[in-house]
Design a protein around this motif. Structure first.
Motif, short mmCIF file in Angstrom:
data_model
loop_
_atom_site.label_atom_id
_atom_site.label_comp_id
_atom_site.label_asym_id
_atom_site.label_seq_id
_atom_site.Cartn_x
_atom_site.Cartn_y
_atom_site.Cartn_z
N ILE A 139 3.95 -4.56 9.29
CA ILE A 139 4.26 -3.98 7.70
C ILE A 139 5.29 -4.70 7.12
O ILE A 139 5.62 -4.53 5.85
N GLU A 140 6.04 -5.41 7.78
CA GLU A 140 7.41 -6.21 7.25
C GLU A 140 8.29 -5.45 6.46
O GLU A 140 8.39 -4.10 6.66
N ASP A 141 8.66 -6.00 5.36
CA ASP A 141 9.60 -5.18 4.47
C ASP A 141 10.99 -4.60 5.48
O ASP A 141 10.93 -5.28 6.53
N ASP A 142 11.22 -3.47 4.97
CA ASP A 142 12.43 -2.76 5.56
C ASP A 142 11.75 -1.45 6.12
O ASP A 142 12.72 -0.40 6.38
N TRP A 143 10.81 -1.44 6.68
CA TRP A 143 10.09 -0.15 7.35
C TRP A 143 10.84 0.01 8.67
O TRP A 143 11.11 -0.76 9.54
N THR A 144 11.26 1.44 9.00
CA THR A 144 11.94 1.86 10.17
C THR A 144 10.98 2.89 10.83
O THR A 144 10.65 3.86 10.18
N GLN A 145 10.64 2.56 12.12
CA GLN A 145 9.78 3.51 12.91
C GLN A 145 10.67 5.04 12.96
O GLN A 145 11.83 4.70 13.49
N VAL A 146 10.07 5.98 12.97
CA VAL A 146 10.71 7.38 13.19
C VAL A 146 10.08 7.96 14.29
O VAL A 146 9.17 7.50 14.98
N LYS A 147 10.64 8.74 15.01
CA LYS A 147 10.17 9.77 16.12
C LYS A 147 8.83 10.36 15.85
O LYS A 147 8.64 10.54 14.64
N ASP A 148 8.07 10.21 16.79
CA ASP A 148 6.47 10.79 16.49
C ASP A 148 6.62 12.28 16.12
O ASP A 148 5.90 12.61 15.27
N THR A 149 7.45 12.97 16.69
CA THR A 149 7.75 14.65 16.35
C THR A 149 8.08 14.63 14.93
O THR A 149 7.64 15.65 14.31
N GLU A 150 8.99 13.71 14.48
CA GLU A 150 9.34 13.57 12.94
C GLU A 150 7.88 13.52 12.04
O GLU A 150 8.04 14.18 10.86
N ALA A 151 7.36 12.37 12.21
CA ALA A 151 6.30 11.92 11.58
C ALA A 151 5.21 13.13 11.54
O ALA A 151 4.51 13.40 10.46
N GLU A 152 5.16 13.84 12.71
CA GLU A 152 3.89 15.10 12.65
C GLU A 152 4.37 16.12 11.85
O GLU A 152 3.59 16.95 11.25
N SER A 153 5.53 16.14 11.33
CA SER A 153 5.89 17.39 10.44
C SER A 153 6.08 16.98 8.95
O SER A 153 6.63 17.80 8.15
N LEU B 100 2.26 6.88 6.95
CA LEU B 100 1.89 7.34 8.17
C LEU B 100 0.68 6.65 8.64
O LEU B 100 -0.13 6.45 7.72
N TYR B 101 0.39 6.31 9.71
CA TYR B 101 -0.48 5.70 10.22
C TYR B 101 -1.23 6.24 11.53
O TYR B 101 -0.77 6.66 12.23
N GLN B 102 -2.51 6.38 11.39
CA GLN B 102 -3.22 7.30 12.24
C GLN B 102 -4.39 6.58 12.74
O GLN B 102 -5.26 5.92 12.09
N VAL B 103 -4.63 6.71 14.03
CA VAL B 103 -5.83 6.00 14.84
C VAL B 103 -6.46 7.20 15.74
O VAL B 103 -5.90 7.89 15.96
N ALA B 104 -8.05 7.40 15.32
CA ALA B 104 -8.79 8.50 16.09
C ALA B 104 -10.16 8.11 16.13
O ALA B 104 -10.67 7.18 15.47
N SER B 105 -10.59 8.93 17.16
CA SER B 105 -12.36 8.78 17.28
C SER B 105 -12.89 10.08 16.69
O SER B 105 -12.32 11.06 16.62
N TYR B 106 -14.01 10.05 16.19
CA TYR B 106 -14.60 10.78 15.08
C TYR B 106 -16.32 10.85 15.96
O TYR B 106 -16.75 9.93 16.16
N ASP B 107 -16.81 11.78 15.52
CA ASP B 107 -18.31 11.71 15.39
C ASP B 107 -18.81 10.79 14.23
O ASP B 107 -18.46 10.93 13.19
#
Length: 272
Positions: free
Chosen positions: A74-88, A146-153
């Motif tokens: 995603i380039e620019d100045d994005w910084t990844q955070v901890k998963d526990t933080e993103a979940e909240s 926030l980016y999510q990947v998942a399986s669905y019906d």
């Protein structure tokens, strides 16, 4: 669905968060040649026009994590955070009850708009996954992605995309009340790169107040289906949307998911 916080909790959340940024979103795009669909064409019709068939391998938990995008995607100045933080990440501007009086068709139409703001708050726009899932969050200044990947019906997944396609008309503008506060919500369609089997993009703005000051939350949302799996991107915040980053995440993320499902290792560097 995650229980709604009390007004006291929401008030504290607004104060401590220095602006209620959501887990996601991005600035809008009112058109473009890479749009998710031509006006009047539903997501299900888009799904019928496929250049290549989607991989059929089942997505595992490790595969879902491998399919997640990175800062480089995603380039620019994005910084990844901890998963526990993103979940909240949840935005209190999205908490409230839709005013039924805004709608000609009453409760039926209002329920779609209520579902929209509830699912944005709970980060389950496409419904609850039926299989593996993973998420990753990024920050850039006062914006979040926030980016999510998942399986669905598959049937439920396509139904959710079709539902999203109706929202710019059903929920173009409505009012949400939270106690004595009233907020104005607007929904428009935005373009998404022509990737995957079906896709849909939305721009959602919420005008309200934070700590007594006027504030506007802008979220750009993209959902892309690849077989029985999907990616969801939400980017933006109180400083506006992040349309370019949303599109990059959708483009690169779909390719990563397709590579994983095909048994390949995703490229280390983004591809055009």
């Amino acid at each position: 669905m995650t229980p709604r916080p009390t007004r006291l909790v929401r008030a504290l959340s607004s104060t401590l968060a220095a602006g209620t940024l959501l887990s996601t979103a991005a600035c809008s795009d009112d058109g473009g040649t890479d749009g998710s669909r031509v006006s009047g064409v539903t997501a299900s019709q888009v799904a019928e026009v496929r250049q290549t068939p989607s991989p059929t391998a089942a997505l595992s938990t490790s595969g879902a994590r491998t399919a997640l995008i990175t800062e480089a995607d995603i380039e620019d100045d994005w910084t990844q955070v901890k998963d526990t933080e993103a979940e909240s990440w949840h935005d209190s501007l999205l908490v409230g009850t839709v005013d039924v009086s805004d709608f000609v068709s009453g409760k039926a139409q209002a329920s779609d708009c209520q579902r929209l703001i509830d699912s944005l708050y709970d980060d389950d726009l496409l419904g609850r996954p039926s299989g593996a899932s993973a998420l990753r969050g990024f920050e850039q200044g006062d914006s979040r992605l926030l980016y999510q990947v998942a399986s669905y019906d598959r049937t439920d997944l396509q139904d959710s995309l079709n539902w999203m396609a109706t929202l710019p008309e059903k929920c173009d503008q409505f009012t949400v009340t939270d106690g004595e506060e009233k907020r104005t919500v607007q929904v428009i369609e935005t373009s998404v790169p022509k990737v995957g089997d079906a896709r849909q993009g939305l721009r959602v703005t919420v005008q309200g107040s934070v700590d007594g000051n006027d504030a506007t939350l802008t979220l750009n949302v993209a959902a892309v289906r690849v077989g029985d799996d999907a990616i969801t991107v939400t980017a933006g915040g109180l400083d506006g949307g992040e349309d370019d980053s949303m599109k990059q995440a959708a483009q690169q993320g779909t390719q990563r998911l397709q590579d994983v499902l095909a048994g390949k290792s995703p490229a280390a560097s983004p591809t055009d």
